[in-house]
Every structure is written in structure tokens, then in C-alpha cells.
Motif scaffolding. Structure first.
Motif, PDB file in Angstrom:
ATOM      1  N   PHE A   1       0.855  -1.235   0.025  1.00  0.00           N
ATOM      2  CA  PHE A   1       0.052   0.170  -0.029  1.00  0.00           C
ATOM      3  C   PHE A   1       0.877   1.219  -0.005  1.00  0.00           C
ATOM      4  N   ARG A   2       0.383   2.334  -0.777  1.00  0.00           N
ATOM      5  CA  ARG A   2       1.287   3.415  -0.817  1.00  0.00           C
ATOM      6  C   ARG A   2       0.320   4.644  -0.895  1.00  0.00           C
ATOM      7  N   LEU A   3       0.711   5.447  -0.008  1.00  0.00           N
ATOM      8  CA  LEU A   3      -0.030   6.520   0.072  1.00  0.00           C
ATOM      9  C   LEU A   3       0.406   7.690  -0.901  1.00  0.00           C
ATOM     10  N   ARG A   4      -0.574   8.067  -1.945  1.00  0.00           N
ATOM     11  CA  ARG A   4      -0.265   9.059  -2.910  1.00  0.00           C
ATOM     12  C   ARG A   4      -0.377  10.420  -2.308  1.00  0.00           C
ATOM     13  N   ASP A   5      -1.558  10.784  -1.594  1.00  0.00           N
ATOM     14  CA  ASP A   5      -1.795  12.140  -1.265  1.00  0.00           C
ATOM     15  C   ASP A   5      -2.705  12.116  -0.037  1.00  0.00           C
ATOM     16  N   ILE A   6      -2.864  13.142   0.845  1.00  0.00           N
ATOM     17  CA  ILE A   6      -3.831  13.249   1.696  1.00  0.00           C
ATOM     18  C   ILE A   6      -4.282  14.723   1.932  1.00  0.00           C
ATOM     19  N   GLU A   7      -5.688  14.741   1.789  1.00  0.00           N
ATOM     20  CA  GLU A   7      -6.138  16.385   1.690  1.00  0.00           C
ATOM     21  C   GLU A   7      -7.181  16.441   2.637  1.00  0.00           C
ATOM     22  N   LEU A   8      -7.130  17.554   3.262  1.00  0.00           N
ATOM     23  CA  LEU A   8      -8.047  17.882   4.311  1.00  0.00           C
ATOM     24  C   LEU A   8      -9.113  19.043   3.875  1.00  0.00           C
ATOM     25  N   ILE A   9     -10.326  18.707   3.980  1.00  0.00           N
ATOM     26  CA  ILE A   9     -11.217  19.861   3.530  1.00  0.00           C
ATOM     27  C   ILE A   9     -12.027  20.187   4.557  1.00  0.00           C
ATOM     28  N   ARG A  10     -12.244  21.573   5.025  1.00  0.00           N
ATOM     29  CA  ARG A  10     -13.070  21.874   6.018  1.00  0.00           C
ATOM     30  C   ARG A  10     -14.366  22.769   5.270  1.00  0.00           C
ATOM     31  N   ALA A  11     -15.542  22.083   5.285  1.00  0.00           N
ATOM     32  CA  ALA A  11     -16.703  22.516   4.530  1.00  0.00           C
ATOM     33  C   ALA A  11     -17.823  22.943   5.436  1.00  0.00           C
ATOM     34  N   ASP A  12     -18.422  23.849   4.758  1.00  0.00           N
ATOM     35  CA  ASP A  12     -19.735  24.320   5.529  1.00  0.00           C
ATOM     36  C   ASP A  12     -20.916  24.236   4.590  1.00  0.00           C
ATOM     37  N   SER A  13     -22.036  24.137   5.417  1.00  0.00           N
ATOM     38  CA  SER A  13     -23.499  23.940   4.774  1.00  0.00           C
ATOM     39  C   SER A  13     -23.545  23.614   3.476  1.00  0.00           C
ATOM     40  N   ASP A  14     -23.497  24.378   2.339  1.00  0.00           N
ATOM     41  CA  ASP A  14     -23.823  23.843   0.974  1.00  0.00           C
ATOM     42  C   ASP A  14     -22.546  23.572   0.157  1.00  0.00           C
ATOM     43  N   TRP A  15     -21.412  23.413   0.582  1.00  0.00           N
ATOM     44  CA  TRP A  15     -20.288  22.957   0.123  1.00  0.00           C
ATOM     45  C   TRP A  15     -20.607  21.813  -0.767  1.00  0.00           C
ATOM     46  N   ARG A  16     -19.997  21.581  -1.775  1.00  0.00           N
ATOM     47  CA  ARG A  16     -20.317  20.269  -2.552  1.00  0.00           C
ATOM     48  C   ARG A  16     -18.884  20.103  -3.907  1.00  0.00           C
ATOM     49  N   THR A  17     -18.821  18.882  -3.888  1.00  0.00           N
ATOM     50  CA  THR A  17     -17.864  18.748  -5.324  1.00  0.00           C
ATOM     51  C   THR A  17     -18.709  18.034  -6.618  1.00  0.00           C
ATOM     52  N   GLU A  18     -18.027  18.491  -7.509  1.00  0.00           N
ATOM     53  CA  GLU A  18     -18.725  17.726  -8.668  1.00  0.00           C
ATOM     54  C   GLU A  18     -18.329  16.147  -8.625  1.00  0.00           C
ATOM     55  N   GLN A  19     -19.240  15.320  -9.403  1.00  0.00           N
ATOM     56  CA  GLN A  19     -18.524  14.247  -9.714  1.00  0.00           C
ATOM     57  C   GLN A  19     -17.465  13.851 -10.355  1.00  0.00           C
ATOM     58  N   GLN A  20     -16.525  13.214  -9.777  1.00  0.00           N
ATOM     59  CA  GLN A  20     -15.359  13.107 -10.445  1.00  0.00           C
ATOM     60  C   GLN A  20     -14.683  11.691 -10.280  1.00  0.00           C
ATOM     61  N   PHE A  21     -13.413  11.460 -11.212  1.00  0.00           N
ATOM     62  CA  PHE A  21     -12.996  10.149 -11.358  1.00  0.00           C
ATOM     63  C   PHE A  21     -12.231   9.804 -10.064  1.00  0.00           C
ATOM     64  N   ALA A  22     -12.033   8.679  -9.936  1.00  0.00           N
ATOM     65  CA  ALA A  22     -10.954   8.097  -8.988  1.00  0.00           C
ATOM     66  C   ALA A  22      -9.964   7.324  -9.729  1.00  0.00           C
ATOM     67  N   ALA A  23      -8.841   7.978  -9.930  1.00  0.00           N
ATOM     68  CA  ALA A  23      -7.627   7.479 -10.661  1.00  0.00           C
ATOM     69  C   ALA A  23      -6.923   6.402  -9.711  1.00  0.00           C
ATOM     70  N   SER A  24      -7.149   6.333  -8.498  1.00  0.00           N
ATOM     71  CA  SER A  24      -6.672   5.380  -7.378  1.00  0.00           C
ATOM     72  C   SER A  24      -7.639   5.200  -6.406  1.00  0.00           C
ATOM     73  N   HIS A  25      -7.466   4.174  -5.381  1.00  0.00           N
ATOM     74  CA  HIS A  25      -8.286   4.044  -4.200  1.00  0.00           C
ATOM     75  C   HIS A  25      -8.287   5.445  -3.588  1.00  0.00           C
ATOM     76  N   VAL A  26      -9.554   5.783  -3.175  1.00  0.00           N
ATOM     77  CA  VAL A  26      -9.843   6.979  -2.307  1.00  0.00           C
ATOM     78  C   VAL A  26     -10.362   6.633  -1.167  1.00  0.00           C
ATOM     79  N   LEU A  27      -9.851   6.729   0.023  1.00  0.00           N
ATOM     80  CA  LEU A  27     -10.359   6.472   1.329  1.00  0.00           C
ATOM     81  C   LEU A  27     -10.994   8.087   1.859  1.00  0.00           C
ATOM     82  N   MET A  28     -12.311   7.848   2.331  1.00  0.00           N
ATOM     83  CA  MET A  28     -12.951   9.288   2.786  1.00  0.00           C
ATOM     84  C   MET A  28     -13.493   8.827   4.198  1.00  0.00           C
TER      85      MET A  28
END
Length: 548
Positions: free
Chosen positions: A21-48
Motif C-alpha cells: 500500500f502506498r499513500l499518494r496524497d492526503i487532503e483535508l477539507i473543511r466545508a460549511d453548509s452547502d459545499w459540494r464537489t462535482e462527480q469526479q474520477f477516482a484514478a486510485s483508491h480514495v479513502l474518505m
């Protein structure tokens, strides 16, 4: 989405021994109320995983909750979109990683690795205790962004520890009130037509009514009453698909004694009255293309078959997936047309409506399924497309009614926007991979620039999609930018880096905080419904006013 299936105690050794197992990246998101992302591709495994707050996740066609007591892994090749819970701040960690399996030595004695498929590490994994998972993520995030190379190396070890923690948890789940809550939810699904009360459901869950209300909303992201309404309306739609169904009988069958109250409730939830909905169910009309879906919905016709996907047709998927019985593939632009033809052959639609610009072989096979009405794509505008489709279906009056309503909305929006933006000039920029493009398609030209009369910073009589450098973008000097970012890893990484460049920060629109992200839909669909949504979204983005 169900919890990961329980497996034998020895399975972790059999499945995970020999994996890297190799970690490629870790991202921290602080989101309020109506924050959202568009549907996007997972090029690797993504743990949420969230350490506080809650949100919702759409992973391909599955919907699930993001909450502190669960982690979710999206495998490569799928798409995912995330939104934060309203009025509830969310702290979200995204960990992208590779899973590799060693192969045998080759003749030179070199051992290779290949990407591994991890069914046991896909989907929802329980987290007990949630605080330990949050602490591990905080530690990995801190080490990953350290200036010390040894600390960054340690982040990989901490990531392995976190995976071990998740896998150990997946084989033992403690009993808690969530189990009894599932019993109450199952009772609602089975007895939706009865006069259910919060008190009754709370007794089934063996908790107080107040705690039941709070726990249900926290766990499932909707109130118990709203969930019950959704169950009843969806069941009513199924009854309406049956021939000879009467409105009064349907209302009684789904738990409403008053058919008029049922009608009001149905219109509020679905957007059309039960009578209109029933009418749309009489003919099995297939929309062969998302633009056709947008035209049919403007005529108050819900198609029998249509392309649906949480990324490429996100709006239609979220709003109409339970109303449209036959789901065609919407992957990219008709990329799976052969499988769509096979699906339609099995569905036996009464009529297929399609734009006319199809490959010859595709058109020949489509013609063999049913009667097909082809809408001329390039020689007419979208208004003529709507009128022509309405005339063919005997809905000319509905088409004209919709167009008059659209024109009134445009006039009102135009007046509000002129007051909000005055003489500011606009430029629409598209980012794909590591390139910038100035972009204007037919919808943007005819709705954004012509109907709403917003001033373009780049003058061109036709549609365009031209590569541009950051220096050239600065030379255009637009007052406001609309920004469309392709949702895949390489593009998102480039966009992240671009925002930190001095030249980007010195753009007039950026300095004045007048950069507006826009999704691909509705801005890239040439249809009536999409264009109405462009008007609505433009008004919200630029003036903050909701459409009237």
C-alpha cells in the motif's frame, strides 16, 4: 449503502498478505453548509472519512452517508461526489492510495508489482472508536506535509497502521442503538401505507421519540417523516406505471386517505401533478441523449428510458432516477451506444427520440427497435427543437407555454443582472489536464451572452474552444471569470497549483474575488431545461438572488 460484508477471521491474512500500500496524497477539507464537489474520477483508491460533521457521498450509482463512525473507500475507475450537510460544518480527509500485489520474479530476478483489486477494502468500513481514526488522520496529514523527509516517510507507516485499524474493525461491530434504528427503518419500508407516528417508530427502536428524531436525521441524512414521504411517493409512481390505475386508489394504497392532499404532496415532491405524471407514463418514450431528456421534461414528459449517470447527467440522475424505469449509459458522449441499443431492444419503447447526428451504423440499429423521431441538430436552434418535438408528440401548446415562461424568467433575470454586474465583461475558461481554454459553446453563446445580454470580454461571432496561456488570459483582462474545471486528478492538481501562481493571483477577476466555478451540466447541454437552469444559476452566482 450496506456495511462491508463480514468475512472469516483468517481472510485478512489470505487477502492482504503480499500487498503493498502506498499513500499518494492526503487532503483535508473543511466545508460549511452547502459545499459540494462535482462527480469526479477516482484514478486510485480514495479513502474518505470525516472527523466531525456529516455529509453525503454518491459513488457511481450508490448513495451513502459520510459520518465519523464510518470510512468509505472508492475503488479506481469509479466516480464520486461529496456534499456537506446543511448547517453542519464538516471536516473531511481524502486519502488517495495505490494497492499493489507482488508478482513472481522474472528471468533477471526482478520482482514486479501490479495493481490489486480489493473487494474487501471497498465500500463502507465501520470505525470504532471514531476518535482513534480522527487522530490517525491528523497524524498522517501533519507528517505528510512536514518539511522533514523522515517525517514524510513516517506518514507512510502511519497510513499502514490506519489500514490495519480499519480492517480489524471490519470484522467486529459492537451492538448499539443503530441496530434497533435499522429495525424502525425496515418497519417504515414494509408498512409505509399505515398511519405511522414518531412515537410508534421510537418504540420499535426502543429509544425516546426526541432521540429517535435526532438519531434518524444524523444517521440517514433526512428526517423520518421526509423518508416516509419519499417511500410513499416512490411507491405511488410504481402504481402509476400500471395500466388502469386510478388516482384515489393509488392515494389509499400508499397511506393517504385524502387524494387531494396526496396530489399536493406529490406535486411538491415531484414537480408535476399526479395527473400530468400519469399522462407521461402512458407512452414509453425513450430519450436517446441527455439533450432529448431536457426537451421532454420541458414538455412535462418523463422519459421511459434515458441516459443517467451521477457524473455526466448529475441533475437528471439525482432528480429522476426513480422515475425513469430504463437507465441507459451516459458514460462520456454516447461511448456505450451499442450496449444502449441492446438495452432499448429489451425495453420495447413505443417511440425513440434522438438528435440526427448519429453514426450510420448506430442509426440503422436504432431504426430497427421502434419508430424513431430525429431532431435536426445543427440547422435549428433549441427553441425550434422544442417546438418540433412538441408538435410531433402532440404537445405544441405545452411547448409554447414553456417558452413564454422561459422568456418571462429571462427578462426578470436580465434586469437583476444588469443592476448587479453593470458593464462588467465576462470570460468563460475551461481547464483540462494542464491546459487553459477560453470556451463558448452554443448554450453559453445563446443563453448567457444573448438572452441575458452579458458582455463578453472576448469578441467572437461563433462558438469557440481555444487554448490560451496564462499570459494571454491576463492580456484579455476580463472583469469576471466563469471557470469550468474537468473533474479528474491531473486537472485538479494543475488547478490547485495554478491558484498559487502570482500571475493567476494578479488577474483582475481574481483580485476582485469575481471567479465563479461552474459545472459541466447544465452549461454544456443544448436543451430547454438546461438553458432554464443556466439562467437560474447565472442569477444565483452573479447577484445572489434566487430565481422567481
Amino acid at each position: 449503502m450496506n456495511h462491508i460484508e463480514s468475512v472469516r477471521k483468517k481472510e485478512p491474512v489470505l487477502v492482504f498478505d503480499g500487498l503493498l500500500f502506498r499513500l499518494r496524497d492526503i487532503e483535508l477539507i473543511r466545508a460549511d453548509s452547502d459545499w459540494r464537489t462535482e462527480q469526479q474520477f477516482a484514478a486510485s483508491h480514495v479513502l474518505m472519512t470525516v472527523s466531525s460533521g456529516q455529509g453525503s457521498l454518491t459513488m457511481d450509482s450508490l448513495d451513502c452517508r459520510l459520518r465519523p463512525d464510518a470510512a468509505i473507500v472508492c475503488p479506481p475507475g469509479q466516480t464520486y461526489g461529496i456534499s456537506a450537510e446543511k448547517n453542519d460544518g464538516m471536516k473531511l480527509f481524502l486519502l488517495r492510495f495505490d494497492a499493489l500485489r507482488e508478482t513472481e520474479h522474472n528471468e533477471e530476478g526482478v520482482r514486479y508489482v501490479k495493481e490489486a483489486c480489493l473487494q474487501s477494502l471497498t465500500g463502507e468500513l465501520p470505525v470504532y472508536p471514531a476518535g482513534q481514526m480522527a487522530a490517525l488522520c491528523e497524524s498522517i496529514y501533519s507528517q505528510w506535509h512536514s518539511q522533514d523527509g523522515l517525517e514524510r516517510y513516517h506518514s507512510q507507516l502511519a497510513f499502514q497502521e490506519m489500514l490495519y485499524f480499519l480492517l480489524k474493525n471490519s470484522f467486529r461491530q459492537p451492538e448499539d442503538s443503530r441496530t434497533s434504528l435499522e429495525l424502525a427503518k425496515a418497519h417504515m419500508e414494509q408498512c409505509y401505507n399505515e398511519n405511522l407516528t414518531i412515537e410508534q417508530l421510537a418504540r420499535i427502536a426502543d429509544i425516546s421519540p426526541k432521540y429517535f428524531v435526532d438519531l434518524f436525521k444524523k444517521t440517514y441524512g433526512t428526517s423520518a417523516i421526509d423518508y416516509l414521504t419519499e417511500l410513499r411517493i416512490n411507491r405511488a409512481k410504481q402504481f402509476m406505471a400500471q395500466s388502469g390505475a386510478k388516482l384515489r386508489d393509488i392515494a389509499h394504497q400508499v397511506g393517504y386517505n385524502d387524494e387531494f392532499y396526496f396530489s399536493r404532496k406529490f406535486k411538491k415532491e415531484v414537480g408535476v401533478t399526479p395527473t400530468v405524471y400519469l399522462k407521461s407514463r402512458r407512452r414509453k418514450i425513450a430519450a436517446y441523449g441527455s439533450a432529448i431528456t431536457g426537451q421532454l421534461l420541458a414538455l412535462k414528459i418523463i422519459p421511459y428510458a434515458a441516459p443517467l449517470h451521477p457524473k455526466w447527467t448529475a441533475y437528471y440522475y439525482k432528480k429522476y432516477r426513480s422515475d425513469i424505469p430504463v437507465h441507459l449509459s451516459a458514460y462520456r458522449k454516447n461511448q456505450h451506444w451499442e450496449s444502449n441499443i441492446e438495452t432499448l431492444q429489451l425495453a420495447h419503447p413505443d417511440l425513440v427520440i434522438s438528435m440526427d447526428e448519429l453514426k450510420e451504423g448506430e442509426k440503422e440499429r436504432l431504426d430497427q427497435i421502434s419508430s424513431v423521431f430525429y431532431v435536426p441538430e445543427t440547422v435549428m436552434g433549441w427553441r425550434e427543437h422544442l417546438r418540433l418535438t412538441g408538435e410531433f408528440l402532440g404537445e405544441s401548446a405545452e411547448a409554447e407555454l414553456w417558452l413564454r415562461s422561459y422568456d418571462r424568467k429571462v427578462k426578470s433575470a436580465r434586469e437583476q443582472l444588469q443592476h448587479a454586474v453593470k458593464e462588467d465583461q465576462f470570460l468563460i475558461v475551461r481547464i483540462s489536464k494542464q491546459r487553459l481554454y477560453i470556451h463558448c459553446n452554443r448554450s453559453m453563446k445563446e443563453v448567457f451572452y444573448e438572452d441575458l445580454q452579458l458582455a463578453p470580454a472576448y469578441l467572437c461571432d461563433s462558438v469557440y474552444d481555444q487554448p490560451i496561456t496564462l499570459e494571454q488570459l491576463a492580456g484579455i483582462d476580463a472583469d469576471r471569470l466563469l471557470l469550468m474545471v474537468f473533474q479528474e486528478n491531473e486537472t485538479l492538481a494543475y488547478w490547485q497549483a495554478l491558484q498559487h501562481s502570482i500571475m493567476w493571483q494578479e488577474l483582475k477577476a481574481v483580485r476582485n474575488n469575481r471567479v465563479y466555478p461552474i459545472p459541466s451540466h447544465p452549461w454544456r447541454e443544448y436543451s430547454a431545461v438546461a438553458h432554464e437552469r443556466i439562467v437560474d444559476e447565472s442569477l444565483m452566482l452573479l447577484s445572489g438572488n434566487r430565481p422567481k
